[in-house]
Design a protein around this motif. Structure first.
Motif, PDB file in Angstrom:
ATOM      1  N   PRO A  36       0.821  -1.216   0.000  1.00 48.78           N
ATOM      2  CA  PRO A  36       0.000   0.000   0.000  1.00 48.78           C
ATOM      3  C   PRO A  36       0.855   1.267   0.000  1.00 48.78           C
ATOM      4  O   PRO A  36       2.084   1.192   0.161  1.00 48.78           O
ATOM      5  CB  PRO A  36      -0.798  -0.125   1.308  1.00 48.78           C
ATOM      6  CG  PRO A  36      -0.041  -1.071   2.157  1.00 48.78           C
ATOM      7  CD  PRO A  36       0.737  -1.973   1.256  1.00 48.78           C
ATOM      8  N   LYS A  41       8.127   0.939  -0.627  1.00 49.84           N
ATOM      9  CA  LYS A  41       8.574   0.462  -1.950  1.00 49.84           C
ATOM     10  C   LYS A  41       9.604   1.430  -2.552  1.00 49.84           C
ATOM     11  O   LYS A  41      10.688   1.020  -2.952  1.00 49.84           O
ATOM     12  CB  LYS A  41       7.375   0.321  -2.911  1.00 49.84           C
ATOM     13  CG  LYS A  41       6.286  -0.602  -2.390  1.00 49.84           C
ATOM     14  CD  LYS A  41       5.130  -0.714  -3.361  1.00 49.84           C
ATOM     15  CE  LYS A  41       4.332   0.556  -3.582  1.00 49.84           C
ATOM     16  NZ  LYS A  41       3.584   1.020  -2.392  1.00 49.84           N
ATOM     17  N   SER A  42       9.233   2.714  -2.604  1.00 52.37           N
ATOM     18  CA  SER A  42      10.154   3.685  -3.227  1.00 52.37           C
ATOM     19  C   SER A  42      11.443   3.807  -2.434  1.00 52.37           C
ATOM     20  O   SER A  42      12.525   3.970  -3.022  1.00 52.37           O
ATOM     21  CB  SER A  42       9.495   5.063  -3.314  1.00 52.37           C
ATOM     22  OG  SER A  42       8.339   4.982  -4.079  1.00 52.37           O
TER      23      SER A  42
HETATM   24  N1  LIG Z   1      13.160  11.258   3.118  1.00 52.97           N
HETATM   25  C1  LIG Z   1      12.216  10.893   3.967  1.00 52.97           C
HETATM   26  N2  LIG Z   1      12.098  11.422   5.201  1.00 52.97           N
HETATM   27  C2  LIG Z   1      11.144  11.033   6.071  1.00 52.97           C
HETATM   28  N3  LIG Z   1      10.209  10.091   5.800  1.00 52.97           N
HETATM   29  C3  LIG Z   1      10.259   9.530   4.594  1.00 52.97           C
HETATM   30  C4  LIG Z   1      11.250   9.893   3.607  1.00 52.97           C
HETATM   31  N4  LIG Z   1      11.038   9.139   2.492  1.00 52.97           N
HETATM   32  C5  LIG Z   1       9.974   8.354   2.762  1.00 52.97           C
HETATM   33  N5  LIG Z   1       9.505   8.578   4.015  1.00 52.97           N
HETATM   34  C6  LIG Z   1       8.396   7.862   4.689  1.00 52.97           C
HETATM   35  O1  LIG Z   1       8.699   6.473   4.665  1.00 52.97           O
HETATM   36  C7  LIG Z   1       7.546   5.689   4.353  1.00 52.97           C
HETATM   37  C8  LIG Z   1       7.765   4.855   3.122  1.00 52.97           C
HETATM   38  O2  LIG Z   1       7.716   5.700   1.973  1.00 52.97           O
HETATM   39  P1  LIG Z   1       7.876   5.172   0.477  1.00 52.97           P
HETATM   40  O3  LIG Z   1       7.863   6.375  -0.403  1.00 52.97           O
HETATM   41  O4  LIG Z   1       9.031   4.278   0.386  1.00 52.97           O
HETATM   42  O5  LIG Z   1       6.515   4.349   0.294  1.00 52.97           O
HETATM   43  P2  LIG Z   1       5.922   3.626  -0.990  1.00 52.97           P
HETATM   44  O6  LIG Z   1       5.671   2.218  -0.611  1.00 52.97           O
HETATM   45  O7  LIG Z   1       6.779   3.871  -2.165  1.00 52.97           O
HETATM   46  O8  LIG Z   1       4.530   4.363  -1.144  1.00 52.97           O
HETATM   47  P3  LIG Z   1       3.737   4.988  -2.386  1.00 52.97           P
HETATM   48  O9  LIG Z   1       2.942   3.860  -2.966  1.00 52.97           O
HETATM   49  O10 LIG Z   1       2.873   6.000  -1.701  1.00 52.97           O
HETATM   50  O11 LIG Z   1       4.751   5.570  -3.310  1.00 52.97           O
HETATM   51  C9  LIG Z   1       6.414   6.696   4.242  1.00 52.97           C
HETATM   52  O12 LIG Z   1       5.752   6.762   5.473  1.00 52.97           O
HETATM   53  C10 LIG Z   1       7.106   8.006   3.930  1.00 52.97           C
HETATM   54  O13 LIG Z   1       6.347   9.092   4.397  1.00 52.97           O
END
Ligand SMILES: Nc1ncnc2c1ncn2[C@@H]1O[C@H](COP(=O)(O)OP(=O)(O)OP(=O)(O)O)[C@@H](O)[C@H]1O
Length: 295
Positions: A36, A41-42
């Motif tokens: 989700p 993931k990112s």
């Molecule tokens: N540079 C950062 N500083 C603080 N928190 C961060 C940073 N990068 C990501 N996060 C937090 O870490 C968590 C994971 O983020 P990420 O972007 O990896 O999720 P994702 O699985 O790719 O989600 P999406 O599908 O929304 O892209 C999130 O709660 C995000 O707010």
């Protein structure tokens, strides 16, 4: 070779992040990274591209450490970021020219084919492009140098269903050529159609890694059947299948695998109505994943 992520941990000051994430993508494998929004993931992908230094653990591509050897890795990988950082004031073509120049691209055949395939006007100024058009520019940029490894962060986001299908065909072709692909998504459908294995991440932790084929064998079919007498309904009820809903003459029964035995039970009844619903892989994963979470 391929992609290796070992005990990768990055805790952000707000307590979010990724925690002890480990998985591998074998050479020639297509791996889906599902979870989700905000699951991590990112963040995992950014480590693989060497944009972030791990708190602990490591990420590697073709045996090279992603953080220490990031320039070498970025040369051999086709990367589609979750959000593309475009250079101000350019049109699509100028942006692709810039990247082509940086990579020393000589053969533009694939780039032209991709532009044709995704049907967009490459001369449109990027600031005037819709989200989907920008995504198409990003896809062309990731694939145009024919890289052996592709890392794609939510590649179909912003694409309409027709373009999603064109993208899925592209992945299947690249897979047939033996490319190693990691793609993140929160849509199960495209993962199911393209990937060999899928890893599910939730709140920064990898909760399951499974073969898509194995998930498919766990898929159940729901038979919604109406018979003509209570005796018949009882004969189905007592046959040892999972009855999900039960009315006097109507039953909803979940069958996994032994369809033949179920049909034989039905053959003794007068079936007045029948609907069959295949449980989606997403539903299978959700069950699986709740079970894992409970330990
Ligand atoms: N540079 C950062 N500083 C603080 N928190 C961060 C940073 N990068 C990501 N996060 C937090 O870490 C968590 C994971 O983020 P990420 O972007 O990896 O999720 P994702 O699985 O790719 O989600 P999406 O599908 O929304 O892209 C999130 O709660 C995000 O707010």
């Amino acid at each position: 070779m391929g992609i290796q992520v070992a005990h990768l941990t990055k805790a952000f000051p707000n307590g979010k992040g990724i925690f002890d994430v480990s998985f591998e993508v074998q050479e020639g494998e297509v791996f889906g990274f599902l979870g989700p929004n905000g699951a991590g993931k990112s963040t995992t992908i950014r480590h693989l591209m060497g944009f972030m230094k791990p708190g602990s653990g490591n990420a590697a591509i073709n045996g090279k450490d992603a953080w220490k050897e990031s320039p070498a890795i970025q040369k051999v990988v086709g990367y589609l970021p979750g959000e593309i950082a475009f250079v101000e004031g350019m049109n699509g073509k100028q942006f692709l020219d810039l990247l082509s120049g940086m990579r020393g691209l000589k053969d533009f055949t694939k780039r032209e084919q991709l532009i044709e395939r995704f049907q967009f006007d490459v001369k449109t100024p990027i600031r005037k492009m819709s989200k989907g058009m920008k995504q198409k520019v990003g896809i062309v940029a990731a694939f145009m140098h024919d890289p052996e490894i592709l890392i794609l962060d939510e590649p179909t986001s912003g694409l309409d269903p027709l373009m999603q299908n064109i993208f899925i065909d592209l992945i299947l072709e690249e897979k047939a050529k033996g490319k190693t692909i990691l793609m993140s998504s929160h849509m199960f459908g495209e993962i199911e159609r393209t990937c060999d294995r899928v890893g599910m991440i939730k709140e920064g932790k990898l909760v399951a890694v499974e073969k898509v084929r194995h998930m498919q064998t766990m898929q159940r079919k729901l038979f919604d059947v109406t018979v003509s007498s209570r005796e018949e309904a009882e004969s189905i009820r007592s046959a040892g299948f999972t009855v999900i809903e039960s009315e006097p003459l109507r039953l909803k029964v979940a069958v996994q695998g032994d369809y033949d035995r179920f049909i034989k039970v039905l053959s003794h009844c007068q079936v007045n109505n029948l609907d069959i619903h295949s449980q989606s892989l997403e539903e299978v994963f959700m069950h699986y994943y709740e079970r894992e979470a409970k330990g």
